[in-house]
Enzyme design. Structure first.
Site, short mmCIF file in Angstrom:
data_model
loop_
_atom_site.label_atom_id
_atom_site.label_comp_id
_atom_site.label_asym_id
_atom_site.label_seq_id
_atom_site.Cartn_x
_atom_site.Cartn_y
_atom_site.Cartn_z
N GLU A 50 6.61 -6.82 -18.11
CA GLU A 50 6.72 -6.90 -16.77
C GLU A 50 5.58 -7.53 -16.10
O GLU A 50 4.91 -7.34 -15.54
CB GLU A 50 6.73 -5.39 -16.03
CG GLU A 50 7.84 -4.57 -16.36
CD GLU A 50 8.04 -3.49 -15.51
OE1 GLU A 50 7.28 -3.22 -14.54
OE2 GLU A 50 8.93 -2.65 -15.31
N HIS A 273 1.98 2.59 -16.60
CA HIS A 273 2.04 2.91 -18.25
C HIS A 273 0.88 3.15 -18.61
O HIS A 273 -0.04 2.40 -18.26
CB HIS A 273 2.97 1.97 -18.93
CG HIS A 273 4.63 2.06 -18.41
ND1 HIS A 273 5.51 2.49 -19.33
CD2 HIS A 273 5.23 1.90 -17.19
CE1 HIS A 273 6.87 2.24 -18.63
NE2 HIS A 273 6.36 1.99 -17.41
#
Length: 408
Positions: A50, A273
């Site tokens: 990402e 995360h």
């Protein structure tokens, strides 16, 4: 008695950075925090997901170039795959495979289709050991209770396993890191581990430090949605480091660690995360270690085929529905043509067809035909790809059963 040092020690860092331009909160600040953290040089291989902005990648590349002179950004889809690798060692080769199915283009709010989810491969030679390093990001789940994308994610796990098997024949060791968007007992992960023989670093680690059960999505993270994690009070583990030794080489995970909470001295974490950090030891054996067949893999393959079959039935239904809508759009457009011909041949009837209604009907007919036609083409492709995956799995299961039968 002193323990013999390993042939090779590799420290691997993996993180889904959640760096979506204009959407991710405090993206620039967090990218800087990640760069500062990695500039300490505690790792040999860095696997990031990402990183959607090429500017962020270039900033990290400049920041880390002294410690990690080799790097590569994998480009795919409309906005990029988000995958990149930084390495202390020279990169010999790179390759990227884009998953054949990755959600639906009309599900714009999820956006996975536009990312071009894929798996990237970089080959490294480290002290004479050829390392194949893979980084990937599979389709997100969004809803555990009604997981519309499960067949696509299972297909991606199958393609990922096939890609690893077919590209690793000349390698000595394999390392895979990424956001797999699968829980430890999900069929897709069990399929990936069973078909490739990869080991889960969390399960095999000799020592572990970090969040409970190695979870990488935590409810106390300020960037996560607490409602999505209500069924999982301790969080979920969807980010992994997997590894395997080939030929005469063996690997083991001596230490695994995850981040937890905010960055040191800061009020925010690095991402939504948690990062996963593994210390892997590589040893060389005098003889190749024989691979053992797992009879349970047959059941896993059958379970995966069932999920693909469910997706196939849904795709066939969608193909039929969009086909009917395409026919409706075509009929509306045909009606529009008839109205135009009537107006030309009998001018006196022009008042029966007001221009505004005529144009609105034409726009509606064209829109229905275009949208339904494109969706129909997509679902035709989806059906064929799921059928192909199902056939591949069937052949793989048959070959596995034959091999198991010959060893008995």
């Amino acid at each position: 008695m002193d323990q013999k040092p390993p042939l090779l020690r590799l420290r691997v860092f993996d993180l889904n950075c959640w760096a979506i331009r204009y959407i991710s909160k405090l993206r620039a600040e967090r990218i800087q925090l990640i760069g500062d953290f990695l500039s300490d040089g505690h790792y040999d291989i860095i696997l990031l997901q990402e990183i959607w902005s090429e500017k962020d990648y270039l900033w990290l590349k400049k920041k880390l170039c002294n410690l990690y002179p080799a790097s590569h950004l994998f480009k795919s889809g409309v906005i990029g795959s988000g995958l990149c690798v930084f390495s202390r060692f020279p990169i010999l080769d790179t390759f990227q495979y884009r998953f054949s199915l990755n959600g639906y283009p009309y599900m714009i709010q999820h956006g996975d289709w536009f990312c071009g989810k894929s798996v990237g491969l970089v080959s490294l030679r480290i002290s004479g050991v050829l390392c194949n390093v893979y980084v990937t990001h599979l389709h997100a789940e969004y809803s555990r209770e009604k997981d519309t994308y499960l067949p696509h994610r299972v297909l991606q796990a199958w393609e990922l396993a096939q890609f690893i098997n077919h590209t690793s024949k000349g390698a000595d060791v394999l390392i895979l890191g990424g956001d797999l968007n699968m829980h430890p007992m999900d069929v897709g992960l069990r399929l990936l581990l069973g078909w490739t023989g990869l080991h889960d670093a969390f399960v095999a680690a000799e020592s572990f430090e970090g969040s409970e059960n190695g979870c990488t999505l935590l409810p106390n993270n300020c960037f996560t949605n607490p409602k999505e994690l209500e069924p999982f009070p301790h969080g979920i583990r969807i980010d992994y480091i997997l590894y395997k030794g080939l030929s005469n080489f063996t690997m083991k995970c001596v230490k695994l660690r995850t981040t937890e909470g905010t960055a040191p001295g800061k009020a925010i974490p690095y991402s939504d995360h948690e990062a996963v950090m593994a210390t892997l030891h590589v040893e060389q054996q005098a003889r190749p270690i024989p691979t053992e067949l797992n009879p349970e893999l047959v059941n896993i393959m059958n379970e995966a085929q069932m999920e693909v079959m469910v997706g196939l039935h849904s795709a066939i239904h969608q193909r039929f529905s969009t086909g009917r809508m395409s026919i409706l759009g075509m009929l509306l457009l045909l009606l529009q043509v008839v109205m135009g011909v009537v107006s030309l041949m009998w001018p006196q009837t022009e008042q029966a067809f007001p221009k505004l209604s005529y144009y609105l009907l034409g726009f509606l007919a064209f829109t229905v035909l275009l949208v339904a036609g494109l969706c129909h083409i997509f679902h035709i492709i989806e059906v064929r790809l799921l059928q192909e995956a199902q056939e591949q799995m069937r052949l793989g299961t048959q070959a596995l059963q034959d091999r198991l039968g010959s060893t008995q």
